[in-house]
Design an enzyme around this catalytic site. Sequence first.
Site, PDB file in Angstrom:
ATOM      1  N   ASP A 131       0.844  -1.189   0.000  1.00 47.27           N
ATOM      2  CA  ASP A 131       0.000   0.000   0.000  1.00 47.27           C
ATOM      3  C   ASP A 131       0.887   1.249   0.000  1.00 47.27           C
ATOM      4  O   ASP A 131       1.952   1.242  -0.614  1.00 47.27           O
ATOM      5  CB  ASP A 131      -0.941  -0.035   1.217  1.00 47.27           C
ATOM      6  CG  ASP A 131      -2.274   0.634   0.970  1.00 47.27           C
ATOM      7  OD1 ASP A 131      -2.290   1.874   0.888  1.00 47.27           O
ATOM      8  OD2 ASP A 131      -3.290  -0.061   0.849  1.00 47.27           O
ATOM      9  N   HIS A 168      -3.234   5.951   3.810  1.00 50.71           N
ATOM     10  CA  HIS A 168      -4.122   4.854   3.406  1.00 50.71           C
ATOM     11  C   HIS A 168      -3.647   3.511   3.953  1.00 50.71           C
ATOM     12  O   HIS A 168      -4.422   2.735   4.517  1.00 50.71           O
ATOM     13  CB  HIS A 168      -4.180   4.821   1.876  1.00 50.71           C
ATOM     14  CG  HIS A 168      -5.203   3.913   1.291  1.00 50.71           C
ATOM     15  ND1 HIS A 168      -4.937   2.599   0.982  1.00 50.71           N
ATOM     16  CD2 HIS A 168      -6.486   4.135   0.923  1.00 50.71           C
ATOM     17  CE1 HIS A 168      -6.030   2.045   0.446  1.00 50.71           C
ATOM     18  NE2 HIS A 168      -6.975   2.952   0.397  1.00 50.71           N
ATOM     19  N   SER A 377     -11.417  -0.697  -0.548  1.00 47.00           N
ATOM     20  CA  SER A 377     -10.097  -0.684   0.089  1.00 47.00           C
ATOM     21  C   SER A 377     -10.200  -1.009   1.569  1.00 47.00           C
ATOM     22  O   SER A 377      -9.286  -1.584   2.161  1.00 47.00           O
ATOM     23  CB  SER A 377      -9.444   0.691  -0.061  1.00 47.00           C
ATOM     24  OG  SER A 377      -8.819   0.845  -1.293  1.00 47.00           O
TER      25      SER A 377
END
Length: 564
Positions: A131, A168, A377
Amino acid sequence: MNLRRWSSTFLLLTGLAIAQPSKQSSEFSGLAANTTVQVLIQFSGSVNSSLLSAIAGKGATNIRSFKHVKSAVFQLPAGIAKLIAALPGVKYVSIDRQVQSHDAVTNAAVNANLAQQYGWTGQGIGVAVIDSGVSSHPDLKTPGGASRIVYSQSFVANDSSTADAYGHGTHVAGIIGGNGASSSGAIKGIAPQVNIVSLRALDANGAGTDSAVIAAIDEAIELKNQYNIRVINLSLGRGVYENFQQDPLCQAVEAAYQAGIVVVVAAGNNGRDNSVGNQGYGTINAPANDPFVITVGAMNSGGTTTRADDIVASYSSKGPTVGDHIVKPDILAPGNLVTSLYVPGSTLAQEFPGNVVPPSSYGGTGNPAYLNLSGTSMATPVVSGAAALLLQQNPNLTPDQVKALLMLTATKTFPSLSTVADPITGVIYTDYYDIFSVGAGYIDVYAALTDSSAVTGLGGVALSPTAVFNSKTNTGVLVADSSPYASNIIWGSSGAWADSVVWGTTNLSGSASVKTSSGIVAGDSISWGDSISWGDSAIWSSSISWGDSSTAANAVGHGDREKK
């Protein structure tokens, strides 16, 4: 959309799948011959020095090679791609494309809290988070203060920092394994004692490349034994440009699968995309279109711990996959307004200050520790955490068995449809709970851990089936793998694609007749890479093209506004 329209759609998509004889991707046709491009070259076998010399002899420069994935990165003039593709040993040549990224309530909604009460916490299992990096956070430490981020490495070009500048990856890691230290245990991840291996492939804007993701996957395979990496989480992806056998991302995730790693991938957030009249169908992204991985769609938990009010998130991408017609997603998990770890100063924190969770809401004081984000996600790490729990309970499970258990025990009772309105635009979205929207059902972690009967006899492969339309009968057929495992366990009448999900009769021959209650099962006018965007970036726009980074950045993290 009726079944006759589906027929024409499937004929169109089948034609696209067949019309892929070239060993180079279609993007080269639009480039001038002297344009320098970075490419991924896949090999049909092991790479040797003579083949690399032959490629170099055509005018290509080797940038990066991999240890476990049969491909390499080169720079070359676009005009020589065809010559290199023709070399013996070269399987496929493609552009090094861009990829993009996609609470206590979530935990309880999937019954993970019950699993944790019985001691299943993921302890000893390593999960590789590929990620934007994973930053240090109190919720990712042991009770003694040691970090459970046991390894970090960056694969972002010209940026060796492993910190999460985007915010994220840390959020994803918290959903997998946050232990609630900052909230007195109120906000936990699914497997609160797992070890996190952070492999950074996305930059401060949540963007990356195929080659960076593949390098991270390659390193996860390399580190598998050292850190007991049993799961890879990919809350990222891009559009589909070729069939999964040629796609370099798909081939990389298959290499991880072959190494014994469970690969969990976000479906994408294009379920609202009707820009080509497809009503969100046919929008599964790569590498979620690969039949070997677990592809995850998103549910909206409604902000409650009960599952009774949960509905499918309207942005969740739907199958079948473009060209290959693989039935996806495989499973659903909560993905809407999920509370997880906050990185102060990150891109997401600055862009969406309204998503920061006030400490007073969880009895805390001082600086904020959590952030709300939405998308597939966020649903994906729920499944990755569940996989870690299963592997802690039974370390001998294969990736296929983990996939089978999660699918077989998923809740398969849904309404026929749900309708929501976007409070800002007023646009109404109707979601039908067909096989291309909900897959095998809504994950139930506790059921997967306690259904010992489901483990008996599991073996073989758990490929997601292919959907084939019969224009004479106006029905669809799910063609599964021919092994006894697939036909009797996964695809049988009481298996993953049970009557309540398929809406038809099933048998033990490895196929199931499909009669949809909605009549809407697939999109039309879908071409390779057409109108496909990715991840959290596409929640609110139905027309974002891949690579529209400014629009993508502005849309990340708002969540499904249909239900605050």
